[in-house]
Write an enzyme that holds these catalytic residues in place. Structure first.
Site, mmCIF file in Angstrom:
data_model
loop_
_atom_site.group_PDB
_atom_site.id
_atom_site.type_symbol
_atom_site.label_atom_id
_atom_site.label_comp_id
_atom_site.label_asym_id
_atom_site.label_seq_id
_atom_site.Cartn_x
_atom_site.Cartn_y
_atom_site.Cartn_z
ATOM 1 N N CYS A 2 -5.393 -2.969 2.054
ATOM 2 C CA CYS A 2 -5.301 -3.073 3.500
ATOM 3 C C CYS A 2 -6.631 -3.224 4.244
ATOM 4 O O CYS A 2 -7.218 -4.287 4.235
ATOM 5 C CB CYS A 2 -4.490 -1.899 4.039
ATOM 6 S SG CYS A 2 -3.680 -2.291 5.585
ATOM 7 N N LYS A 48 -8.913 3.203 -2.385
ATOM 8 C CA LYS A 48 -9.281 2.501 -1.151
ATOM 9 C C LYS A 48 -10.642 2.984 -0.673
ATOM 10 O O LYS A 48 -10.855 4.192 -0.491
ATOM 11 C CB LYS A 48 -8.226 2.746 -0.083
ATOM 12 C CG LYS A 48 -8.342 1.924 1.191
ATOM 13 C CD LYS A 48 -7.153 2.213 2.096
ATOM 14 C CE LYS A 48 -7.128 1.396 3.371
ATOM 15 N NZ LYS A 48 -5.948 1.740 4.241
ATOM 16 N N GLU A 104 0.848 -1.195 0.000
ATOM 17 C CA GLU A 104 0.000 0.000 0.000
ATOM 18 C C GLU A 104 0.885 1.247 0.000
ATOM 19 O O GLU A 104 1.894 1.305 0.715
ATOM 20 C CB GLU A 104 -0.862 -0.019 1.264
ATOM 21 C CG GLU A 104 -1.723 1.192 1.498
ATOM 22 C CD GLU A 104 -2.490 1.083 2.825
ATOM 23 O OE1 GLU A 104 -2.129 0.267 3.685
ATOM 24 O OE2 GLU A 104 -3.478 1.834 2.969
HETATM 25 N N1 BAL Z 1 -5.180 -3.075 10.096
HETATM 26 C C1 BAL Z 1 -4.688 -1.896 9.441
HETATM 27 C C2 BAL Z 1 -5.608 -1.414 8.386
HETATM 28 C C3 BAL Z 1 -5.038 -0.260 7.539
HETATM 29 O O1 BAL Z 1 -3.990 0.328 7.925
HETATM 30 O O2 BAL Z 1 -5.639 0.030 6.499
#
Ligand code: BAL
Length: 279
Positions: free
Chosen positions: A142, A110, A40
């Site tokens: 993510c 996202k 990411e």
């Molecule tokens: N568990 C982390 C989710 C994120 O940083 O998008």
């Protein structure tokens, strides 16, 4: 399809260094690699208070031409993340799939923003899936992984492989490990996630990049350190997994998707409006 996961660190705000690291992994990718996946926001680093717009780049930035040239040289596709600046709509946490044939073939913003980025970037409003070299690939970033609807929507769009550009930090490695496996099982598709390692933006990143088969088998996994791993994807396993029962066919709560008018290879879900936008 042969996949490589590049579990790499990043430097917030240092596009040149992050691009150089990505190019190094691309150039030394195995000859049989078809797709290499980076974390990411790898190109730009995370959005941070007071440093989102200044780090963000346009999808028209020359860096993507450089990456397209590398994809052509190595005859492989590249999935990687970046902070996107859109002059009209602000900043997004985005990822792209760059193919040798097309350049940027898939561009995803996202849709499920993590806690500290909600004040800094705008959530995307659609989930997307594309056909490349006869295979349907969907993108997630993510936190998207932590919502079953997201992967299910991509599977409904026909995704045989869900690619996750990940920026998962401590202490959440077990969450993403178990959920990525669950998403593969419940959608009877492959899930491949490349996570960041090292530290940055106030976090220690958890590594744990992995590839899961439709039956939940872990085909490749890294621990916490920088490095890469490979997995050979046999898409016939999608059909095998669905031989006796097909979760998508047996659902009682269907989702309805749309086609992309400009490019029939692309199908998408339009998400309802949200009031989540940078204050
Ligand atoms: N568990 C982390 C989710 C994120 O940083 O998008």
């Amino acid at each position: 399809m042969n996949i490589e996961l590049a579990q790499v660190p990043g430097i917030e705000g240092d596009l040149d260094a992050n691009l150089g690291l990505a190019l190094a992994y691309i150039e030394r990718a195995r000859e049989d690699t078809d797709l290499i996946i980076f974390p990411e926001t790898h190109l730009t680093g995370f959005a941070e208070q007071g440093a989102a717009a200044s780090r963000a780049i346009s999808p028209n930035d020359p860096v993507f031409h450089t990456l397209h040239q590398a994809a052509e040289r190595q005859n492989l596709a590249i999935a990687l993340g970046f902070l996107e600046r859109d002059d009209a709509d602000g900043c997004f946490n985005a990822s792209v799939l760059i193919t040798p044939e097309d350049g940027i073939l898939l561009h995803y913003r996202k849709t499920h923003l993590w806690t500290d980025e909600r004040a800094l970037v705008t959530p995307g409003d659609r989930l997307v899936c594309v056909e490349w070299r006869g295979r349907r690939i969907g993108l997630m970033i993510c936190y998207d992984l932590e919502f079953p609807e997201t992967a299910r929507a991509l599977a409904t769009l026909g995704a045989e492989l869900i690619v996750i550009t990940n920026g998962n930090m401590d202490p959440y490695e077990p969450v993403h490990h178990h959920l990525a496996r669950a998403r593969a099982i419940e959608n009877q598709c492959f899930v491949a996630m490349a996570n960041r390692c090292g530290t940055g933006a106030g976090y220690t990143f958890a590594g744990g990049s992995a590839v899961f088969a439709p039956n939940g088998e872990c085909l490749a996994q890294l621990q916490r350190e920088e490095g890469s791993t490979h997995a050979a994807i046999d898409f016939s396993l999608n059909r095998t997994a669905r031989g006796t029962y097909d979760y998508l066919a047996d659902r009682r709560i269907p989702l309805v998707d749309q086609n992309d008018a400009k490019d029939q290879r692309i199908r998408h879900f339009q998400l309802p409006d949200t009031d989540a936008s940078p204050q």
